[in-house]
Write an enzyme that holds these catalytic residues in place. Sequence first.
Site, PDB file in Angstrom:
ATOM      1  N   HIS A 111       5.287   5.881  11.481  1.00  0.00           N
ATOM      2  CA  HIS A 111       6.559   5.150  11.334  1.00  0.00           C
ATOM      3  C   HIS A 111       7.776   6.074  11.369  1.00  0.00           C
ATOM      4  O   HIS A 111       8.884   5.620  11.643  1.00  0.00           O
ATOM      5  CB  HIS A 111       6.595   4.433   9.987  1.00  0.00           C
ATOM      6  CG  HIS A 111       5.921   3.104   9.943  1.00  0.00           C
ATOM      7  ND1 HIS A 111       6.184   2.104  10.861  1.00  0.00           N
ATOM      8  CD2 HIS A 111       5.032   2.580   9.056  1.00  0.00           C
ATOM      9  CE1 HIS A 111       5.460   1.030  10.519  1.00  0.00           C
ATOM     10  NE2 HIS A 111       4.758   1.295   9.450  1.00  0.00           N
ATOM     11  N   GLY A 132       0.819  -1.207   0.000  1.00  0.00           N
ATOM     12  CA  GLY A 132       0.000   0.000   0.000  1.00  0.00           C
ATOM     13  C   GLY A 132       0.852   1.256   0.000  1.00  0.00           C
ATOM     14  O   GLY A 132       0.628   2.180  -0.776  1.00  0.00           O
ATOM     15  N   ALA A 133       1.841   1.274   0.886  1.00  0.00           N
ATOM     16  CA  ALA A 133       2.711   2.446   1.002  1.00  0.00           C
ATOM     17  C   ALA A 133       3.937   2.043   1.808  1.00  0.00           C
ATOM     18  O   ALA A 133       3.949   0.985   2.434  1.00  0.00           O
ATOM     19  CB  ALA A 133       1.976   3.591   1.696  1.00  0.00           C
ATOM     20  N   MET A 134       4.972   2.898   1.771  1.00  0.00           N
ATOM     21  CA  MET A 134       6.211   2.570   2.481  1.00  0.00           C
ATOM     22  C   MET A 134       6.782   3.823   3.117  1.00  0.00           C
ATOM     23  O   MET A 134       6.883   4.862   2.472  1.00  0.00           O
ATOM     24  CB  MET A 134       7.207   1.943   1.495  1.00  0.00           C
ATOM     25  CG  MET A 134       8.557   1.610   2.100  1.00  0.00           C
ATOM     26  SD  MET A 134       8.432   0.327   3.396  1.00  0.00           S
ATOM     27  CE  MET A 134       9.865   0.761   4.385  1.00  0.00           C
ATOM     28  N   GLU A 135       7.211   3.667   4.373  1.00  0.00           N
ATOM     29  CA  GLU A 135       7.565   4.802   5.217  1.00  0.00           C
ATOM     30  C   GLU A 135       8.979   5.317   5.059  1.00  0.00           C
ATOM     31  O   GLU A 135       9.492   5.940   5.995  1.00  0.00           O
ATOM     32  CB  GLU A 135       7.350   4.394   6.675  1.00  0.00           C
ATOM     33  CG  GLU A 135       8.334   3.316   7.214  1.00  0.00           C
ATOM     34  CD  GLU A 135       7.801   1.895   7.126  1.00  0.00           C
ATOM     35  OE1 GLU A 135       6.908   1.654   6.280  1.00  0.00           O
ATOM     36  OE2 GLU A 135       8.262   1.025   7.879  1.00  0.00           O
ATOM     37  N   ASN A 136       9.655   5.110   3.920  1.00  0.00           N
ATOM     38  CA  ASN A 136      11.021   5.612   3.745  1.00  0.00           C
ATOM     39  C   ASN A 136      11.174   6.977   4.437  1.00  0.00           C
ATOM     40  O   ASN A 136      10.350   7.863   4.226  1.00  0.00           O
ATOM     41  CB  ASN A 136      11.343   5.811   2.264  1.00  0.00           C
ATOM     42  CG  ASN A 136      10.850   4.682   1.391  1.00  0.00           C
ATOM     43  OD1 ASN A 136      11.209   3.553   1.607  1.00  0.00           O
ATOM     44  ND2 ASN A 136       9.997   5.001   0.426  1.00  0.00           N
ATOM     45  N   HIS A 146      -0.499   6.434   8.920  1.00  0.00           N
ATOM     46  CA  HIS A 146       0.234   5.198   9.243  1.00  0.00           C
ATOM     47  C   HIS A 146       1.718   5.387   8.928  1.00  0.00           C
ATOM     48  O   HIS A 146       2.584   5.138   9.778  1.00  0.00           O
ATOM     49  CB  HIS A 146      -0.374   4.043   8.427  1.00  0.00           C
ATOM     50  CG  HIS A 146       0.335   2.736   8.555  1.00  0.00           C
ATOM     51  ND1 HIS A 146      -0.236   1.624   9.125  1.00  0.00           N
ATOM     52  CD2 HIS A 146       1.573   2.331   8.176  1.00  0.00           C
ATOM     53  CE1 HIS A 146       0.620   0.625   9.103  1.00  0.00           C
ATOM     54  NE2 HIS A 146       1.724   1.019   8.519  1.00  0.00           N
ATOM     55  N   GLU A 147       2.011   5.863   7.719  1.00  0.00           N
ATOM     56  CA  GLU A 147       3.421   6.013   7.332  1.00  0.00           C
ATOM     57  C   GLU A 147       4.089   7.112   8.151  1.00  0.00           C
ATOM     58  O   GLU A 147       5.278   7.038   8.449  1.00  0.00           O
ATOM     59  CB  GLU A 147       3.532   6.322   5.835  1.00  0.00           C
ATOM     60  CG  GLU A 147       2.849   5.319   4.904  1.00  0.00           C
ATOM     61  CD  GLU A 147       3.180   3.863   5.182  1.00  0.00           C
ATOM     62  OE1 GLU A 147       4.299   3.579   5.659  1.00  0.00           O
ATOM     63  OE2 GLU A 147       2.311   2.996   4.957  1.00  0.00           O
TER      64      GLU A 147
HETATM   65 ZN   LIG Z   1       3.575   0.152   8.161  1.00  0.00          ZN
END
Ligand SMILES: [Zn+2]
Length: 878
Positions: free
Chosen positions: A326, A288-292, A322-323
Amino acid sequence: MALAIASTFVLGGAVQAAPAPKAAAARADTAYLSQADAFARSARIANVDYVLDFTLTGKETFAGTTSVSFDLKDVASAVTLDLNKATVKSVSVNGKPVATRYNDWFITIAPADLVKGKNTVTVAYERRHSTNGEGLHRMVDPADGRVYTYSHFEPAAAQQMFPVFDQPDLKASYTVSVTAPKDWHVVTTTRETKVDEAGANRRWTFKPTRRLSPYNFSLHAGPYQVWEDNSGKYPMRLFARQSLAKQVVPADWFRQTKAGLGFFEDYFGIPYPFEKYDQLIVPDFLYGAMENAGAITFAEARYSVPNMTADQKQSLTEVIMHEMAHQWFGNLVTMKWWNGLWLNESFASFMGVLATAESTEFKDSWQKFYQTGKQRAYIQDQTASTHPIEVPVPSTANAFDNIDAITYSKGGSTLKQLRHLLGEEVFRKGVHNYLVKYSWQNATLDDFIDTLGQTAGRDLSGWTKEWLYQAGVNTIAANYSCSNGKIKDFTLTQAAPGKELPTLREQRVQVAAFKIEDGKLALVKNVPVTYKGASTAVKDMNGAACPDLVYPNYQDWGYAKVQLDQRSFGTARTRLAQMDDPLLRAMLWQSLWDGVRDAKLPLNDFIAVALNNAPQEKDYTLLGDVLGKVAQSKSYLDAMRLDTAWAKQTSLALEKMAWDGVLAHKGSADFQRRWFGLYVGVASSPEALARLAGTLDGKVDAAGVQVNQELRWTIIGHLNRYDHAGSAALIEAESARDKSDAGLAAAVAASASRPDAKAKADWVQRIEDLKSPLPFSRIRVAMGSVFPPEQGKLDEQDADARLARLPAIDKAAGPVYMRAYAVTMIPATCTPHSVQRLARAADTMKDLSAFTRRSLLDTLQNDQRCVAIKAALTAPQQ
Ligand SMILES: [Zn+2]
């Protein structure tokens, strides 16, 4: 990271004792890194700094030079540096060219070439871009030929981009420079310090980053469209492919991002750890998504659809939050090894909902969480293959075995419960203390629990054991009698799932009693109670008016399956629409649906309740859930392939309810989209299919529903699934109109779903061709479309052979492929024969990889469930 597919991640499994980390003599020649090898490496290496230089041209290959400096404790053995499938041009150590061993997975540097203390290893290399969504992914936009790249590294794919100690507990700084085509933007953790012209290219130079785990670092480059907003405390940018720019609404993104940054700084009591907030909407994304850190990526298939509905906007807001969570919990403080992934994801899931509910217009986010993530957790926790929240992860091959509803949603529910148990402010303070204590370092579950326990002044070891190290969901029930119109002897009981999972748990919930008054269900008593053990007396309930309904997890504090007593179940079934509180209404719907899934309430009874009550549902969020349950009911009916008058009438009645819903909500676009979505999902009669076809060419007025490009494709896909006259030609015609990436994917879905034996065989072959020239993102779409539930007969034609091929495919393909294949392509056709076939496979195929094995067991269980639901039908069988 946020999951992309809501419902298909179902797994679990037997748990082995955690291997004790010890120094391995020589690392095994495999693509994966074991925990033992990782810990042996981090015991010897410290203070890592990377200087990374990349040359990107847009072609299929990129070039790089990496200099990694580190302190080495001893020269007793070799040091390995992870680098996946690159062409190594040269390696030098401390300035001297050296000969090294390279096995396509890691470079081994001999002890003789190293010194005790500081070393610098420089590697020049080339590599092909990835096309499966990991490493430095490259995508050519079919709409305009432009090339886009972005990185995705979690869990261990940084090594697909540069030589790296690819494990979370070797945090490092990264100093980046990039040569890229003139019209490209280059985005990484920090902002550029300068951009120099270099002929047809530009050369970008960036500030060193703070210390990050490799999977939190990122680099994205391409001719992205960029939007900026500097109205908040931190500069914000948003990026998307140029051909998508029209359908992006940057104002929505910036508004929620700003609200979130304010919320989290306040909640954590710690400033945002990075200097800017970049968000990129990227193609072919696996999740879905990524917290880089400071450069977050989002799946465009999910978060960049045209004319987003209120529900889609809410999902976008939750994933932004959410991201963002993180950035503190995950990036600032990071797990030591992949067994800590759950805490990372549970926490972000929990905080994402909290931030959305408390800092945006989506106040009912906890209700949505109950309806979606929490239900997925309950479902998975009741599978035979469920697993504890905390499980050992022996190697990076297993790092993502558990990215599932247990890790995300049960974990998140457990933290929500812990907050009620400890008190909201104590919980918040504990989180603050943990983040302060371990800033820029790695931490473990014990570190987190110890800090919370110290803050709360209580020993949480028993709680940890019950909740985090034991699998399963307990069932709670209210037991009481009434005399003279009053409750007496009220107890709350809890039961364990069975002998294999005997754990009972401590939990704080609210027990509420309701009475029918003036045609409404009114709350007459609500008692918070902390229970443990098999039975807990709730004295405060005694003496209250004898209720029509008791709900023992009011307002959803607890993680438990609720078994309604008989009277309450009857009230739920007949009085659904008379309950004002939408969350409680959602819980009653869920109780009925649980009854169907457990084959205790006949599906035909549930459908009758739905036909009576769904049209009256006025809560938008709950309506989505109810119509989702209706759609699942239809899927069960389709899978059963009943040839009865009742089945035909029911199918028509569902179509009629859905279309009436569309008409009834004229002028209310969001409600209408819900009903129209159901209509498209359940339409199967020739009349309904013709009506859908008519909305495409404007011959049918869809009562004001705006049939945008995305909906057009959904309709075309559905018409093809039923081989409606002329539907195959529609794929070609629409593909000519819409050359976008989303359009190409939708064309694949439509083509794969056609009920044609020859076409099915072709698609299965393309799917199982591990060297397919099709991008993996398309293969995944085909997997999810090729066997819809009503096409069980076609599925059967290849089912024996396909199941027999499973071990070989599992062996040949990697985890990214199998995570999609194993949840979509194992045949299950809702017949005793199919159940037997799966049971035989479960008996014989014991050597599958862990994820595939669990998927096989779960598929078997789901097929058994479908057969049981069919057997429980009380509708006429003629
Ligand atoms: Zn996550």
